[in-house]
Design a protein around this motif. Structure first.
Motif, PDB file in Angstrom:
ATOM      1  N   PRO A 201      72.539   6.221  50.940  1.00 37.43           N
ATOM      2  CA  PRO A 201      73.198   6.141  52.260  1.00 37.43           C
ATOM      3  C   PRO A 201      72.352   5.377  53.275  1.00 37.43           C
ATOM      4  O   PRO A 201      71.150   5.617  53.417  1.00 37.43           O
ATOM      5  N   LYS A 202      72.978   4.460  53.977  1.00 34.49           N
ATOM      6  CA  LYS A 202      72.278   3.677  54.992  1.00 34.49           C
ATOM      7  C   LYS A 202      71.797   4.546  56.146  1.00 34.49           C
ATOM      8  O   LYS A 202      70.842   4.201  56.846  1.00 34.49           O
ATOM      9  N   SER A 203      72.458   5.676  56.349  1.00 33.46           N
ATOM     10  CA  SER A 203      72.072   6.551  57.462  1.00 33.46           C
ATOM     11  C   SER A 203      70.644   7.065  57.317  1.00 33.46           C
ATOM     12  O   SER A 203      69.962   7.316  58.323  1.00 33.46           O
ATOM     13  N   LEU A 204      70.172   7.226  56.073  1.00 33.66           N
ATOM     14  CA  LEU A 204      68.800   7.687  55.866  1.00 33.66           C
ATOM     15  C   LEU A 204      67.803   6.651  56.371  1.00 33.66           C
ATOM     16  O   LEU A 204      66.809   6.998  57.038  1.00 33.66           O
ATOM     17  N   TYR A 205      68.075   5.383  56.087  1.00 35.24           N
ATOM     18  CA  TYR A 205      67.192   4.327  56.565  1.00 35.24           C
ATOM     19  C   TYR A 205      67.291   4.170  58.082  1.00 35.24           C
ATOM     20  O   TYR A 205      66.280   3.927  58.761  1.00 35.24           O
ATOM     21  N   GLU A 206      68.490   4.296  58.615  1.00 33.02           N
ATOM     22  CA  GLU A 206      68.657   4.165  60.060  1.00 33.02           C
ATOM     23  C   GLU A 206      67.902   5.259  60.801  1.00 33.02           C
ATOM     24  O   GLU A 206      67.264   5.010  61.835  1.00 33.02           O
ATOM     25  N   SER A 207      67.958   6.480  60.266  1.00 29.21           N
ATOM     26  CA  SER A 207      67.211   7.584  60.897  1.00 29.21           C
ATOM     27  C   SER A 207      65.713   7.341  60.814  1.00 29.21           C
ATOM     28  O   SER A 207      64.969   7.609  61.782  1.00 29.21           O
ATOM     29  N   ALA A 208      65.260   6.824  59.662  1.00 27.45           N
ATOM     30  CA  ALA A 208      63.837   6.556  59.509  1.00 27.45           C
ATOM     31  C   ALA A 208      63.373   5.450  60.450  1.00 27.45           C
ATOM     32  O   ALA A 208      62.279   5.522  61.016  1.00 27.45           O
ATOM     33  N   ILE A 209      64.211   4.429  60.646  1.00 24.67           N
ATOM     34  CA  ILE A 209      63.858   3.339  61.560  1.00 24.67           C
ATOM     35  C   ILE A 209      63.763   3.848  62.993  1.00 24.67           C
ATOM     36  O   ILE A 209      62.853   3.477  63.755  1.00 24.67           O
ATOM     37  N   LEU A 210      64.692   4.720  63.380  1.00 31.79           N
ATOM     38  CA  LEU A 210      64.657   5.275  64.732  1.00 31.79           C
ATOM     39  C   LEU A 210      63.405   6.108  64.966  1.00 31.79           C
ATOM     40  O   LEU A 210      62.904   6.199  66.094  1.00 31.79           O
ATOM     41  N   GLU A 211      62.884   6.706  63.887  1.00 31.32           N
ATOM     42  CA  GLU A 211      61.665   7.499  64.013  1.00 31.32           C
ATOM     43  C   GLU A 211      60.405   6.656  63.864  1.00 31.32           C
ATOM     44  O   GLU A 211      59.299   7.203  63.882  1.00 31.32           O
ATOM     45  N   GLY A 212      60.587   5.341  63.690  1.00 29.25           N
ATOM     46  CA  GLY A 212      59.444   4.437  63.626  1.00 29.25           C
ATOM     47  C   GLY A 212      58.819   4.281  62.261  1.00 29.25           C
ATOM     48  O   GLY A 212      57.664   3.828  62.165  1.00 29.25           O
ATOM     49  N   HIS A 215      58.294  -0.160  56.559  1.00 31.66           N
ATOM     50  CA  HIS A 215      58.916  -0.455  55.267  1.00 31.66           C
ATOM     51  C   HIS A 215      58.237   0.325  54.148  1.00 31.66           C
ATOM     52  O   HIS A 215      58.906   0.822  53.230  1.00 31.66           O
ATOM     53  N   THR A 216      56.922   0.439  54.229  1.00 34.26           N
ATOM     54  CA  THR A 216      56.193   1.170  53.190  1.00 34.26           C
ATOM     55  C   THR A 216      56.586   2.639  53.181  1.00 34.26           C
ATOM     56  O   THR A 216      56.801   3.241  52.116  1.00 34.26           O
ATOM     57  N   THR A 217      56.684   3.234  54.377  1.00 33.13           N
ATOM     58  CA  THR A 217      57.072   4.639  54.468  1.00 33.13           C
ATOM     59  C   THR A 217      58.486   4.855  53.938  1.00 33.13           C
ATOM     60  O   THR A 217      58.758   5.814  53.205  1.00 33.13           O
ATOM     61  N   ARG A 218      59.395   3.954  54.277  1.00 34.56           N
ATOM     62  CA  ARG A 218      60.776   4.071  53.779  1.00 34.56           C
ATOM     63  C   ARG A 218      60.835   3.930  52.268  1.00 34.56           C
ATOM     64  O   ARG A 218      61.614   4.606  51.603  1.00 34.56           O
ATOM     65  N   LEU A 219      59.990   3.046  51.734  1.00 35.02           N
ATOM     66  CA  LEU A 219      59.990   2.840  50.290  1.00 35.02           C
ATOM     67  C   LEU A 219      59.516   4.082  49.547  1.00 35.02           C
ATOM     68  O   LEU A 219      60.143   4.511  48.571  1.00 35.02           O
ATOM     69  N   PHE A 220      58.403   4.689  50.039  1.00 33.16           N
ATOM     70  CA  PHE A 220      57.800   5.803  49.312  1.00 33.16           C
ATOM     71  C   PHE A 220      58.401   7.159  49.696  1.00 33.16           C
ATOM     72  O   PHE A 220      58.263   8.112  48.916  1.00 33.16           O
ATOM     73  N   ARG A 221      59.040   7.252  50.841  1.00 35.39           N
ATOM     74  CA  ARG A 221      59.597   8.543  51.270  1.00 35.39           C
ATOM     75  C   ARG A 221      61.110   8.650  51.044  1.00 35.39           C
ATOM     76  O   ARG A 221      61.634   9.762  50.983  1.00 35.39           O
ATOM     77  N   ILE A 222      61.785   7.519  50.913  1.00 32.74           N
ATOM     78  CA  ILE A 222      63.246   7.557  50.757  1.00 32.74           C
ATOM     79  C   ILE A 222      63.673   6.907  49.442  1.00 32.74           C
ATOM     80  O   ILE A 222      64.299   7.554  48.593  1.00 32.74           O
ATOM     81  N   THR A 223      63.324   5.640  49.275  1.00 35.09           N
ATOM     82  CA  THR A 223      63.849   4.880  48.146  1.00 35.09           C
ATOM     83  C   THR A 223      63.347   5.417  46.807  1.00 35.09           C
ATOM     84  O   THR A 223      64.145   5.745  45.916  1.00 35.09           O
ATOM     85  N   LEU A 224      62.041   5.498  46.636  1.00 34.72           N
ATOM     86  CA  LEU A 224      61.491   5.901  45.344  1.00 34.72           C
ATOM     87  C   LEU A 224      61.870   7.330  44.950  1.00 34.72           C
ATOM     88  O   LEU A 224      62.247   7.567  43.793  1.00 34.72           O
TER      89      LEU A 224
END
Length: 312
Positions: A201-212, A215-224
């Motif tokens: 879901p794109k909403s997970l990335y959008e929430s992570a972006i809003l929290e600052g 890309h590395t954090t999104r990769l290891f905390r959401i994607t992987l």
């Protein structure tokens, strides 16, 4: 309420019973070809290999029953252990490289939103359209000492290695066979990972972006974490493929020079059909050991990797 009977006085079969019978008949007819093919082309040859492993037989003369003699000779054969060591080196390098490169490419293309993503899919997947023979011949040309692209590229940047043939030297031959395997496997898993990322879901990335989150954090905390089941299955297929495969080695070096690139699958092939041992019984014994090793590798992967479904 009286039960309906036919002219012979027997209870009539209800339509529910007929439907259940037809369903079972359909399942039987639909699965028989698949089970028949599995029994004929997989189960029967494997059981026959167990029998062959107890024989001394070259496929022409009368077979001689030798019991466990083939297994005894196999465990005392230093070339078997050398080939297995090469398989271990491949397993420690090829699957991690394929998964790492595929993940990075998929993450970059999936999150940057390039307009030509579909074209990149085709380009990266192109090596998988080619046969193993074509890929191996292509890389044999790359490594050629006189006309090879690798030596020409090194000369362009000021490194002159002369007519060094990368597949003809013991120090470089084994490592030179790794890039063809990685290049041939990245495209397939790149497409799998890219499609898997598109389901997050794109909403997970959008929430992570809003929290600052970077890309590395999104990769290891959401994607992987959400892709871990797919990565796990990919690792299993890659590791088992590394242990079983030998076609590219057969074409590139045929195990040379001096056995420096020999793998267990190629050694088994040459034991059965090559110019050396030519003993189906001994090759079958090696195949039995390879089967046990594949099962052990699968169990180890299951033991040390979490088998959990992704939850959003």
């Amino acid at each position: 309420m009286p039960i309906p009977v036919n002219n012979a006085g027997q209870p009539r079969r209800s339509w529910q019973q007929k439907a259940k019978f037809q369903k079972r008949l359909f399942i039987l007819l639909a699965t028989t070809p698949a089970f028949g093919g599995y029994i004929l082309f997989t189960l029967y040859p494997n059981l026959l290999s167990v029998y062959y492993s107890l024989l001394n037989w070259n496929g022409i003369k009368e077979p001689v029953f030798v019991g466990l003699e083939n297994f005894k000779n196999m465990f005392q054969d230093k070339y078997v252990w050398r080939a297995l060591w090469h398989n271990v080196l491949y397993m420690a390098t090829i699957p991690p490289l394929v998964i790492f490169i595929s993940l990075i490419l998929a993450y970059v293309l999936g999150n940057k939103g390039y307009r030509l993503t579909s074209i990149y899919k085709v380009l990266f997947f192109f090596p998988n359209v080619l046969s193993t023979v074509a890929i191996s011949l292509l890389w044999a040309f790359v490594y050629d000492g006189t006309f090879g692209l690798l030596n020409a590229g090194l000369r362009m940047i000021g490194i002159d290695v002369g007519n060094f043939y990368w597949l003809g030297e013991r120090e470089t031959a084994l490592w030179a066979t790794i890039p063809p395997a990685v290049w041939g496997g990245v495209g397939f898993y790149f497409v799998i990972f890219l499609n898997a990322m598109s389901t997050i879901p794109k909403s997970l990335y959008e929430s992570a972006i809003l929290e600052g989150a970077s890309h590395t954090t999104r990769l290891f905390r959401i994607t992987l974490p959400l892709m871990m089941p797919i990565i796990r299955v990919s690792a299993i297929f890659l590791m088992l493929g590394v242990f079983k495969g030998f076609e590219n080695i057969l074409i590139l070096t045929n195990g040379g020079p001096s056995g420096s690139t020999d793998v267990i699958g190629l050694y088994m092939f040459n034991a059965a059909f090559g110019t050396g041992i030519h003993n189906y019984g001994y090759a079958s014994a090696i195949g039995m050991m390879l089967f046990v090793l594949l099962v052990v590798v699968k169990l180890i992967i299951d033991r040390f990797t979490a088998n959990q479904d992704a939850e959003y």
